[in-house]
Design a protein around this motif. Structure first.
Motif, PDB file in Angstrom:
ATOM      1  N   ASN A  13     -19.859 -33.657  13.486  1.00 46.86           N
ATOM      2  CA  ASN A  13     -18.548 -33.238  12.993  1.00 46.86           C
ATOM      3  C   ASN A  13     -18.393 -31.790  13.434  1.00 46.86           C
ATOM      4  O   ASN A  13     -19.248 -30.960  13.136  1.00 46.86           O
ATOM      5  CB  ASN A  13     -18.456 -33.346  11.479  1.00 46.86           C
ATOM      6  N   MET A  14     -17.323 -31.508  14.144  1.00 47.65           N
ATOM      7  CA  MET A  14     -17.107 -30.167  14.676  1.00 47.65           C
ATOM      8  C   MET A  14     -15.843 -29.587  14.057  1.00 47.65           C
ATOM      9  O   MET A  14     -14.798 -30.230  14.037  1.00 47.65           O
ATOM     10  CB  MET A  14     -16.975 -30.220  16.202  1.00 47.65           C
ATOM     11  N   THR A  15     -15.959 -28.370  13.555  1.00 45.68           N
ATOM     12  CA  THR A  15     -14.809 -27.629  13.049  1.00 45.68           C
ATOM     13  C   THR A  15     -14.627 -26.400  13.930  1.00 45.68           C
ATOM     14  O   THR A  15     -15.584 -25.666  14.174  1.00 45.68           O
ATOM     15  CB  THR A  15     -15.026 -27.181  11.591  1.00 45.68           C
ATOM     16  N   ILE A  16     -13.407 -26.221  14.402  1.00 46.51           N
ATOM     17  CA  ILE A  16     -13.104 -25.049  15.207  1.00 46.51           C
ATOM     18  C   ILE A  16     -12.091 -24.217  14.432  1.00 46.51           C
ATOM     19  O   ILE A  16     -11.046 -24.707  14.024  1.00 46.51           O
ATOM     20  CB  ILE A  16     -12.564 -25.444  16.590  1.00 46.51           C
ATOM     21  N   THR A  17     -12.458 -22.964  14.225  1.00 45.11           N
ATOM     22  CA  THR A  17     -11.609 -22.041  13.494  1.00 45.11           C
ATOM     23  C   THR A  17     -10.974 -21.060  14.466  1.00 45.11           C
ATOM     24  O   THR A  17     -11.670 -20.471  15.291  1.00 45.11           O
ATOM     25  CB  THR A  17     -12.425 -21.268  12.436  1.00 45.11           C
ATOM     26  N   LYS A  18      -9.671 -20.939  14.365  1.00 46.46           N
ATOM     27  CA  LYS A  18      -8.906 -19.966  15.145  1.00 46.46           C
ATOM     28  C   LYS A  18      -8.423 -18.928  14.141  1.00 46.46           C
ATOM     29  O   LYS A  18      -7.437 -19.142  13.439  1.00 46.46           O
ATOM     30  CB  LYS A  18      -7.728 -20.655  15.830  1.00 46.46           C
ATOM     31  N   PRO A  19      -9.146 -17.808  14.036  1.00 48.00           N
ATOM     32  CA  PRO A  19      -8.818 -16.842  12.986  1.00 48.00           C
ATOM     33  C   PRO A  19      -7.567 -16.022  13.305  1.00 48.00           C
ATOM     34  O   PRO A  19      -7.608 -15.084  14.064  1.00 48.00           O
ATOM     35  CB  PRO A  19     -10.057 -15.954  12.907  1.00 48.00           C
ATOM     36  N   GLY A  20      -6.448 -16.419  12.738  1.00 49.36           N
ATOM     37  CA  GLY A  20      -5.205 -15.669  12.856  1.00 49.36           C
ATOM     38  C   GLY A  20      -4.502 -15.812  14.186  1.00 49.36           C
ATOM     39  O   GLY A  20      -5.073 -16.265  15.167  1.00 49.36           O
ATOM     40  N   SER A  21      -3.258 -15.426  14.212  1.00 48.68           N
ATOM     41  CA  SER A  21      -2.469 -15.542  15.429  1.00 48.68           C
ATOM     42  C   SER A  21      -2.641 -14.346  16.351  1.00 48.68           C
ATOM     43  O   SER A  21      -2.245 -14.391  17.506  1.00 48.68           O
ATOM     44  CB  SER A  21      -0.990 -15.725  15.083  1.00 48.68           C
ATOM     45  N   ALA A  22      -3.230 -13.260  15.854  1.00 47.84           N
ATOM     46  CA  ALA A  22      -3.405 -12.065  16.681  1.00 47.84           C
ATOM     47  C   ALA A  22      -4.401 -12.304  17.810  1.00 47.84           C
ATOM     48  O   ALA A  22      -4.281 -11.761  18.884  1.00 47.84           O
ATOM     49  CB  ALA A  22      -3.866 -10.904  15.813  1.00 47.84           C
ATOM     50  N   SER A  23      -5.401 -13.122  17.563  1.00 46.66           N
ATOM     51  CA  SER A  23      -6.425 -13.375  18.576  1.00 46.66           C
ATOM     52  C   SER A  23      -6.315 -14.808  19.080  1.00 46.66           C
ATOM     53  O   SER A  23      -6.973 -15.703  18.568  1.00 46.66           O
ATOM     54  CB  SER A  23      -7.810 -13.116  17.989  1.00 46.66           C
ATOM     55  N   GLN A  24      -5.510 -15.022  20.077  1.00 41.12           N
ATOM     56  CA  GLN A  24      -5.313 -16.357  20.636  1.00 41.12           C
ATOM     57  C   GLN A  24      -6.521 -16.843  21.428  1.00 41.12           C
ATOM     58  O   GLN A  24      -6.638 -18.026  21.700  1.00 41.12           O
ATOM     59  CB  GLN A  24      -4.074 -16.370  21.537  1.00 41.12           C
ATOM     60  N   THR A  25      -7.408 -15.941  21.820  1.00 37.01           N
ATOM     61  CA  THR A  25      -8.504 -16.316  22.710  1.00 37.01           C
ATOM     62  C   THR A  25      -9.845 -16.498  21.995  1.00 37.01           C
ATOM     63  O   THR A  25     -10.820 -16.870  22.620  1.00 37.01           O
ATOM     64  CB  THR A  25      -8.685 -15.252  23.805  1.00 37.01           C
ATOM     65  N   TYR A  26      -9.907 -16.254  20.702  1.00 38.15           N
ATOM     66  CA  TYR A  26     -11.169 -16.276  19.967  1.00 38.15           C
ATOM     67  C   TYR A  26     -11.270 -17.538  19.110  1.00 38.15           C
ATOM     68  O   TYR A  26     -10.311 -17.909  18.432  1.00 38.15           O
ATOM     69  CB  TYR A  26     -11.243 -15.028  19.080  1.00 38.15           C
ATOM     70  N   ARG A  27     -12.434 -18.216  19.146  1.00 33.05           N
ATOM     71  CA  ARG A  27     -12.669 -19.408  18.335  1.00 33.05           C
ATOM     72  C   ARG A  27     -14.076 -19.336  17.727  1.00 33.05           C
ATOM     73  O   ARG A  27     -15.004 -18.803  18.318  1.00 33.05           O
ATOM     74  CB  ARG A  27     -12.589 -20.690  19.164  1.00 33.05           C
ATOM     75  N   ILE A  28     -14.208 -19.924  16.540  1.00 34.57           N
ATOM     76  CA  ILE A  28     -15.509 -20.079  15.896  1.00 34.57           C
ATOM     77  C   ILE A  28     -15.804 -21.580  15.875  1.00 34.57           C
ATOM     78  O   ILE A  28     -15.026 -22.359  15.334  1.00 34.57           O
ATOM     79  CB  ILE A  28     -15.504 -19.510  14.467  1.00 34.57           C
ATOM     80  N   PHE A  29     -16.907 -21.983  16.470  1.00 34.13           N
ATOM     81  CA  PHE A  29     -17.301 -23.381  16.578  1.00 34.13           C
ATOM     82  C   PHE A  29     -18.422 -23.661  15.588  1.00 34.13           C
ATOM     83  O   PHE A  29     -19.421 -22.942  15.556  1.00 34.13           O
ATOM     84  CB  PHE A  29     -17.816 -23.683  17.987  1.00 34.13           C
ATOM     85  N   SER A  30     -18.268 -24.707  14.771  1.00 30.06           N
ATOM     86  CA  SER A  30     -19.300 -25.136  13.820  1.00 30.06           C
ATOM     87  C   SER A  30     -19.488 -26.642  13.966  1.00 30.06           C
ATOM     88  O   SER A  30     -18.538 -27.405  13.790  1.00 30.06           O
ATOM     89  CB  SER A  30     -18.885 -24.827  12.378  1.00 30.06           C
TER      90      SER A  30
END
Length: 182
Positions: free
Chosen positions: A130-147
């Motif tokens: 099970n993979m959750t990808i977090t896109k923290p906020g709209s300011a950083s369109q290029t950053y993701r946290i993968f779990s």
């Protein structure tokens, strides 16, 4: 002289093209394992691993060594390096890269399959994550946290370091990804 000059131009052109290709750069990866032995819960984490995500194809790889599966708090085996030779394990699969790039919500969940491969052991097991990808906020369109969270089964893998533990061993893979590109 012409061959040397052509070779230098070819090498420089290849390096420039490779440097400009878009991709996710993976940062701060960690692998956490949680296993039960009777009523006792053991968990250990490893941050010395290699995670690779190809932005164009979604090709995903995690390189591990057998010592990455060893819990130093567990009493046996006394010295894992003496018990068996070092082996390389590869967790690989394809992530839904287009969906990840176009993710609109802060958190998005995916169900993916990865292959756990060890050539020396003739192992090729499919593991559901099970993979959750977090896109923290709209300011950083290029950053993701993968779990990613998956279950390894002792009766399928037969890894010596899980001997004595319950059949299900939880594996967590986390890393940060930053898109670098055009």
């Amino acid at each position: 002289m012409k061959v040397l000059l052509l070779s230098i131009i070819l090498i420089l052109t290849t390096n420039l093209l490779t440097a400009q290709q878009p991709g996710y750069k993976t940062l701060r990866s960690s692998i956490k394992l949680i296993a039960l032995e009777g009523e006792e819960t053991y968990q250990w984490e490893n941050t010395d691993n290699t995670v690779f995500l190809d932005y164009k194809t979604g090709d995903f790889k995690v390189r591990l060594k057998n010592r990455d599966f060893y819990n130093p708090l567990h009493p046996a085996p006394a010295d894992p390096d003496l018990e068996e030779e070092e082996r390389e394990f590869l967790l690989q699969g394809i992530l839904p890269i287009i969906e990840i790039i176009n993710q609109k919500s802060t958190n998005q969940n995916y169900s993916i399959e990865l292959q756990l491969i060890c050539d020396e052991l003739r192992m090729n097991e499919t593991i559901q994550f099970n993979m959750t990808i977090t896109k923290p906020g709209s300011a950083s369109q290029t950053y993701r946290i993968f779990s990613l969270k998956g279950i390894l089964y002792n009766d399928q893998l037969n890894l010596p370091f899980f001997e004595g533990f319950d059949n299900e061993v939880e594996m967590y893979i986390t890393f940060n990804g930053i898109f670098e590109g055009n």
